[in-house]
Design an enzyme around this catalytic site. Sequence first.
Site, PDB file in Angstrom:
ATOM      1  N   ASP A  44      -2.416  24.244  26.568  1.00 39.03           N
ATOM      2  CA  ASP A  44      -1.018  23.964  26.223  1.00 39.03           C
ATOM      3  C   ASP A  44      -0.728  22.469  26.195  1.00 39.03           C
ATOM      4  O   ASP A  44       0.190  21.980  26.856  1.00 39.03           O
ATOM      5  CB  ASP A  44      -0.082  24.670  27.204  1.00 39.03           C
ATOM      6  CG  ASP A  44      -0.215  26.174  27.155  1.00 39.03           C
ATOM      7  OD1 ASP A  44      -0.462  26.704  26.061  1.00 39.03           O
ATOM      8  OD2 ASP A  44      -0.092  26.828  28.204  1.00 39.03           O
ATOM      9  N   GLU A 207       5.863  30.915  19.092  1.00 38.04           N
ATOM     10  CA  GLU A 207       6.006  30.046  20.256  1.00 38.04           C
ATOM     11  C   GLU A 207       5.305  28.729  19.969  1.00 38.04           C
ATOM     12  O   GLU A 207       5.076  28.395  18.820  1.00 38.04           O
ATOM     13  CB  GLU A 207       5.446  30.720  21.507  1.00 38.04           C
ATOM     14  CG  GLU A 207       4.026  31.210  21.383  1.00 38.04           C
ATOM     15  CD  GLU A 207       3.551  31.957  22.615  1.00 38.04           C
ATOM     16  OE1 GLU A 207       4.358  32.214  23.511  1.00 38.04           O
ATOM     17  OE2 GLU A 207       2.342  32.276  22.675  1.00 38.04           O
TER      18      GLU A 207
END
Length: 520
Positions: A44, A207
């Site tokens: 991430d 997302e």
Amino acid sequence: MLKAFYAFLLFLTLTIQVLAQSAKWGDQHNGTYANPILPGDFHDPDIIRVGADYYCISGTINLSPGMVILTSKDLVNWKIAGHAVDNLTQISAQYNYDKMQGASRGIWAGAIRYHDNKFYVYFTDPDYGIFVTSATKISGPWKPLIPLLNAPGWDDPCPFWDDNGQAYLVATNFADGYKIHLFKMDAGGERLLPGMDQLIHQGKGSEANKLYKIKNYYYHFYSEVTPEGRMPFMERSANIAGPYLEHRQLIHKADHEPNQGGLVQTEKGDWYFLTHHGVSQWDGRELSLLPVTWDKDWPVWGTSGKDGIGSMVWTAKKPGTDLTAEPIQASDDFGGKTLAPQWEWYYQPNNDKWSLTERPGYLRLYSSKALEPRVVTKIPNIITQRTLRLQHSIASVKFDMAHMTDGQIAAFCLLGKSPVTIGVIQSGNTRRLYFNAAGKTTDGQEIEIANVWFRATWDANGLAHFLYSTDGVNYDNFGEPFTITNFDNNLGARLAIYTVDENAGTGFLDVDWFHYNVEN
């Protein structure tokens, strides 16, 4: 049956390709680099450039300190600069050493931005909402966390300051069908403005949000679930609130699904995308750098095809040169007064149970009692760092056990959903080697001296062995070979050191040094 056989062959081919790439990674020292640039768990990611320096963040789940920050001069060689969150209990008391709840929760994906001479880091906890912290220097100190939205079910926030100074925040509400919202914030980026919330996108699993303004377009980056797997997309509009009627896939299906990450421009004007590989292996989600070209004002990752969609590249020309570059931190002689930044505790530690100053040059760990007997992941004050997927890895540690007490265990561990441990257990005044895998313990020889050396070795497939030494020179295998495991696809395996005592004794372990060569 035949279809399943061909599917297996495809999987095997992709696996072999990935393992072949693992043989070379990062800076090739000839003006090129190989992906991954960091073959370990830096999942991430997001990235910015401030002047000549690049800064990257990576989520850390339930590790503390949290939200690791890395820095680079050339986008390929990275060093750990520190962390944005020094105490996970700012989010919830469940992450404290006396509770140890919320594994794989904690600090999820976030974004880093530099605005008005200040660094900002935004992230979500899936149970507790959206948070922000800021600092005037990347090294901190970072402000205490400010909760922007106290609600579960959110992820992947990213701020954006428009040319007129108006601040925005984009985030996904995965609890409500993965709807992506755009909020207005105050100018300082620390408060959502009431009633200023707009739905700008919804897909099947949208997302990984990022917002950019480049030339005359606002670009919203996101990743989406498709029949081929999770794919990265960009959509654009002349207005930040949309409608975003134009969108484009950025890369074709590639090994391990490069997707989440951030777009950055060099001082020379070249563009790159820093991304993790979305399918986690035992070492987590590795970090790759993809050159970006532009096709009719659309970014294209890697090599561009006739369809305007990119393809994965495993080697490319380095964006720049850093003659001072060194390997990312790993080894430690514990000579400082503060913990080196490569270390992260499994949950928030009890700071009364460890010290770097009581015996300078050593990490002293006082024994703790497990919250659940014989469950490694319920032992407080486990100190960890990342494993890397190298062709051949060796990590060694030296223990001084002179102050252990009856019932105490001192251990070196490869920590994952199936932890494997080598260590010493003391019974009365007798210390004995032990090895534990899959809940089964194997006893070894008595250790009659205070010092013992442990070593872990593993290859790019995650096949590992433990060894021990009583003189620091000659090492013997102990225990069966094993395969390293990660944590439920959210966190890569960790090298770990701990000491535990089910009798809640007062003994302690002194760790002299930890050596781990991560040069490519």
